[in-house]
Design an enzyme around this catalytic site. Sequence first.
Site, PDB file in Angstrom:
ATOM      1  N   ASN A 163       0.925  -1.346  -0.098  1.00 29.19           N
ATOM      2  CA  ASN A 163       0.076   0.274  -0.106  1.00 29.19           C
ATOM      3  C   ASN A 163       0.620   0.987   0.068  1.00 29.19           C
ATOM      4  O   ASN A 163       1.942   1.326  -0.036  1.00 29.19           O
ATOM      5  CB  ASN A 163      -0.875   0.222   1.439  1.00 29.19           C
ATOM      6  CG  ASN A 163      -2.278   1.275   1.122  1.00 29.19           C
ATOM      7  OD1 ASN A 163      -2.484   1.162  -0.250  1.00 29.19           O
ATOM      8  ND2 ASN A 163      -2.187   1.360   2.533  1.00 29.19           N
ATOM      9  N   ASN A 165       1.517   3.312   2.188  1.00 25.98           N
ATOM     10  CA  ASN A 165       2.499   4.002   2.786  1.00 25.98           C
ATOM     11  C   ASN A 165       3.294   2.927   3.284  1.00 25.98           C
ATOM     12  O   ASN A 165       3.837   3.478   4.950  1.00 25.98           O
ATOM     13  CB  ASN A 165       1.093   4.273   4.459  1.00 25.98           C
ATOM     14  CG  ASN A 165       0.625   3.188   4.742  1.00 25.98           C
ATOM     15  OD1 ASN A 165       0.554   1.801   3.616  1.00 25.98           O
ATOM     16  ND2 ASN A 165      -0.356   2.753   5.783  1.00 25.98           N
ATOM     17  N   LYS A 166       3.521   2.081   2.833  1.00 25.03           N
ATOM     18  CA  LYS A 166       4.359   1.095   3.351  1.00 25.03           C
ATOM     19  C   LYS A 166       6.329   0.826   2.582  1.00 25.03           C
ATOM     20  O   LYS A 166       6.489   2.116   2.322  1.00 25.03           O
ATOM     21  CB  LYS A 166       3.716  -0.197   2.498  1.00 25.03           C
ATOM     22  CG  LYS A 166       2.755  -1.011   3.847  1.00 25.03           C
ATOM     23  CD  LYS A 166       2.872  -1.090   4.841  1.00 25.03           C
ATOM     24  CE  LYS A 166       1.803  -1.642   5.109  1.00 25.03           C
ATOM     25  NZ  LYS A 166       0.765  -0.211   5.183  1.00 25.03           N
ATOM     26  N   ILE A 167       6.692   0.144   3.371  1.00 25.24           N
ATOM     27  CA  ILE A 167       8.210   0.450   2.871  1.00 25.24           C
ATOM     28  C   ILE A 167       8.695   0.307   1.344  1.00 25.24           C
ATOM     29  O   ILE A 167       8.920   1.438   0.914  1.00 25.24           O
ATOM     30  CB  ILE A 167       9.337  -1.099   3.490  1.00 25.24           C
ATOM     31  CG1 ILE A 167       8.642  -1.070   4.848  1.00 25.24           C
ATOM     32  CG2 ILE A 167      10.250  -0.488   3.181  1.00 25.24           C
ATOM     33  CD1 ILE A 167       9.225   0.993   6.025  1.00 25.24           C
ATOM     34  N   MET A 168       7.637  -0.781   0.927  1.00 28.09           N
ATOM     35  CA  MET A 168       7.791  -0.322  -0.902  1.00 28.09           C
ATOM     36  C   MET A 168       6.195  -0.695  -0.935  1.00 28.09           C
ATOM     37  O   MET A 168       5.741  -1.205  -0.836  1.00 28.09           O
ATOM     38  CB  MET A 168       8.686  -1.072  -0.808  1.00 28.09           C
ATOM     39  CG  MET A 168       8.947  -1.864  -2.910  1.00 28.09           C
ATOM     40  SD  MET A 168       9.507  -2.795  -3.458  1.00 28.09           S
ATOM     41  CE  MET A 168       8.174  -4.273  -3.303  1.00 28.09           C
TER      42      MET A 168
END
Length: 202
Positions: A163, A165-168
């Site tokens: 998503n 807002n995630k790291i990747m």
Amino acid sequence: VGRFEQDMAIYTGAPRAVATVNGTAALHVSLKLAGVEPGDLVITQPLTFVATCNAVAYCGAEPVFVDVDRHTLGMSPTALQVWLEENARIDIDGVCRAKSDNKAIRACVPMHTFGHPADLDGLVAVTSRWNIMLVEDAAESLGSFYKGKHTGTFGALGTLSFNGNKIMTTGGGGMILAGDELATHAKHLTTTAKKPHTYEYI
């Protein structure tokens, strides 16, 4: 997509990786693969995003909340063990059930909060002792390792999110990490569950 799955399996050290439309779908399918059925109980933690519980609800199951550890922010193996001792039993068929209403407790879903790995040694030990399937919500922990092993690879199933807002991120998307048998079933379910047919479709 196939290359992305292969690369993610190599990076995490998981036997297989299966792409899904999002992280919630990855959790939903993983819980189905773990045998969660309507009316079952699924143990998780209150410190999480609502998607964790939504996936439980999609299965027609009910979440049970146990507390987190202050030092990991993830599910406490001690709190899990205490709750199970007070509220659960193993039946003659080896199924963990609630003492109060006999509902099956099929799965346990810890979440690696903000990417911090939960106490996986403790969680694996407790869930194994109680015959409960461990499904890791590793949505926030891509790139996190516990004792040299990537999060999401300790349970029978692990899930990732891509998503925004995630790291990747891929804008959306998720992934299931699993062994070959469960991953093959996951791939079947996440690709419209088609079966080979004698008629060619064009």
